[in-house]
Design a protein around this motif. Sequence first.
Motif, PDB file in Angstrom:
ATOM      1  N   VAL A  35     102.782 110.830  34.382  1.00  0.00           N
ATOM      2  CA  VAL A  35     101.466 110.332  33.946  1.00  0.00           C
ATOM      3  C   VAL A  35     100.449 110.632  35.051  1.00  0.00           C
ATOM      4  O   VAL A  35     100.830 110.800  36.213  1.00  0.00           O
ATOM      5  N   PRO A  36      99.137 110.694  34.690  1.00  0.00           N
ATOM      6  CA  PRO A  36      98.170 111.069  35.727  1.00  0.00           C
ATOM      7  C   PRO A  36      97.975 110.019  36.816  1.00  0.00           C
ATOM      8  O   PRO A  36      97.704 110.374  37.960  1.00  0.00           O
ATOM      9  N   GLY A  37      98.097 108.698  36.500  1.00  0.00           N
ATOM     10  CA  GLY A  37      97.773 107.681  37.496  1.00  0.00           C
ATOM     11  C   GLY A  37      96.282 107.745  37.809  1.00  0.00           C
ATOM     12  O   GLY A  37      95.517 108.324  37.041  1.00  0.00           O
ATOM     13  N   PRO A  38      95.814 107.264  38.963  1.00  0.00           N
ATOM     14  CA  PRO A  38      96.608 106.630  40.007  1.00  0.00           C
ATOM     15  C   PRO A  38      96.929 105.154  39.750  1.00  0.00           C
ATOM     16  O   PRO A  38      97.688 104.556  40.509  1.00  0.00           O
ATOM     17  N   MET A  39      96.348 104.569  38.700  1.00  0.00           N
ATOM     18  CA  MET A  39      96.718 103.175  38.441  1.00  0.00           C
ATOM     19  C   MET A  39      98.130 103.151  37.854  1.00  0.00           C
ATOM     20  O   MET A  39      98.581 104.123  37.262  1.00  0.00           O
ATOM     21  N   LEU A  40      98.803 102.051  38.081  1.00  0.00           N
ATOM     22  CA  LEU A  40     100.109 101.876  37.447  1.00  0.00           C
ATOM     23  C   LEU A  40      99.862 101.537  35.978  1.00  0.00           C
ATOM     24  O   LEU A  40      98.716 101.516  35.519  1.00  0.00           O
ATOM     25  N   GLU A  41     100.936 101.297  35.240  1.00  0.00           N
ATOM     26  CA  GLU A  41     100.779 101.160  33.797  1.00  0.00           C
ATOM     27  C   GLU A  41     100.617  99.698  33.382  1.00  0.00           C
ATOM     28  O   GLU A  41     101.073  98.781  34.058  1.00  0.00           O
ATOM     29  N   THR A  42      99.994  99.511  32.213  1.00  0.00           N
ATOM     30  CA  THR A  42      99.958  98.184  31.608  1.00  0.00           C
ATOM     31  C   THR A  42     101.322  97.923  30.965  1.00  0.00           C
ATOM     32  O   THR A  42     102.078  98.862  30.676  1.00  0.00           O
ATOM     33  N   GLY A  72     106.496 108.368  36.657  1.00  0.00           N
ATOM     34  CA  GLY A  72     105.857 108.627  37.941  1.00  0.00           C
ATOM     35  C   GLY A  72     104.640 109.520  37.749  1.00  0.00           C
ATOM     36  O   GLY A  72     104.286 109.880  36.626  1.00  0.00           O
ATOM     37  N   MET A  73     104.021 109.885  38.869  1.00  0.00           N
ATOM     38  CA  MET A  73     102.722 110.587  38.811  1.00  0.00           C
ATOM     39  C   MET A  73     102.804 112.016  39.338  1.00  0.00           C
ATOM     40  O   MET A  73     101.780 112.602  39.701  1.00  0.00           O
ATOM     41  N   SER A  74     103.999 112.570  39.417  1.00  0.00           N
ATOM     42  CA  SER A  74     104.129 113.893  40.054  1.00  0.00           C
ATOM     43  C   SER A  74     105.192 114.726  39.350  1.00  0.00           C
ATOM     44  O   SER A  74     105.470 114.545  38.171  1.00  0.00           O
ATOM     45  N   THR A  75     105.749 115.676  40.077  1.00  0.00           N
ATOM     46  CA  THR A  75     106.974 116.429  39.764  1.00  0.00           C
ATOM     47  C   THR A  75     106.873 117.398  38.598  1.00  0.00           C
ATOM     48  O   THR A  75     107.237 118.566  38.727  1.00  0.00           O
ATOM     49  N   PHE A 100     100.993 117.235  46.447  1.00  0.00           N
ATOM     50  CA  PHE A 100      99.643 117.016  45.926  1.00  0.00           C
ATOM     51  C   PHE A 100      99.726 116.528  44.496  1.00  0.00           C
ATOM     52  O   PHE A 100     100.630 116.893  43.759  1.00  0.00           O
ATOM     53  N   HIS A 101      98.779 115.680  44.147  1.00  0.00           N
ATOM     54  CA  HIS A 101      98.761 115.072  42.812  1.00  0.00           C
ATOM     55  C   HIS A 101      97.447 115.408  42.125  1.00  0.00           C
ATOM     56  O   HIS A 101      96.412 115.548  42.774  1.00  0.00           O
ATOM     57  N   TYR A 102      97.531 115.459  40.808  1.00  0.00           N
ATOM     58  CA  TYR A 102      96.329 115.716  40.012  1.00  0.00           C
ATOM     59  C   TYR A 102      95.297 114.609  40.235  1.00  0.00           C
ATOM     60  O   TYR A 102      94.095 114.869  40.256  1.00  0.00           O
ATOM     61  N   TYR A 103      95.764 113.354  40.475  1.00  0.00           N
ATOM     62  CA  TYR A 103      94.808 112.250  40.640  1.00  0.00           C
ATOM     63  C   TYR A 103      93.992 112.372  41.924  1.00  0.00           C
ATOM     64  O   TYR A 103      92.976 111.691  42.077  1.00  0.00           O
TER      65      TYR A 103
END
Length: 275
Positions: A190-197, A213-216, A83-86
Amino acid sequence: MLHMQQLREATVYIEAYAPNFRPDIGIILGTGLGALAREVEVEHSISYANIPHFPLSTVESHAGRLLLGRLGGKNVAVLQGRFHYYERYTMEQVVLPVRVLKMLGIKQLVVSNAAGGLNPDFNIADLMLIDDHINLQPTNPLIGPNHDELGPRFPDMFAAYDHGLLAHAEAAAQELGQADTTRRGVYVSVPGPMLETPAEYRYLRIIGADAVGMSTVPEVIAARHLGLPVLAVSVITDLCSPGHLKPVVLADIFAAAAKAEPRLTALVKAVIEKM
Ligand code: HPA
């Protein structure tokens, strides 16, 4: 309902489902890294939907099953889907499965994820053993009153990634002939869900990260609070350093994860044999 009560009810359900099974090691499988599950001699497979208080994955690439079985000569509990925060879960929900596995008896935790490579030396489908992290999630699972039954108010994070397990993993990579594609480095969450600039990728590199990444990190924070030693491995699915940057195609991320899967599976199995 109180978090501790949710943890107990989920644990009681799983113990009743598999009364003679006690896991030694917990494993969290990330995006596109399901092949490891096929290596497990499964004794019980429980859908998250049936476990009280388990969140349900909203990410299509995550299966949503708890597998109990044998891998590398050990009893393992595999979280197939995380599960992800996003997804708008609270951090307590994100880490609930890890806490339940600890209550079931695990002594160590292995975590995998897909990540973007910030270190310019990395190649697609490399594995990176995480040796430290930076938390850029907007919050963390220990915010709020401390659950003293789970762990201390101020857990130490000096060696969040267990040095003994890292040494086992490096030795296993050598033995498997994977030393060239097995890296070591810092993971930023990072929170995401968009990728980074492109500017954000440059920033993440400057602050000291090798992969993003967005997890872990929430799960690792909860595991350290519980006193569990952690081994975490990223699969580098896309390259984010200035010379390599191009628009990210999700299919390419899955393809890179699929390419790395046999190596990740062999490595995790070999490390578990040494654990
Ligand atoms: N950024 C954030 N998360 C990711 C990436 C990325 O480039 N690749 C895989 N997960």
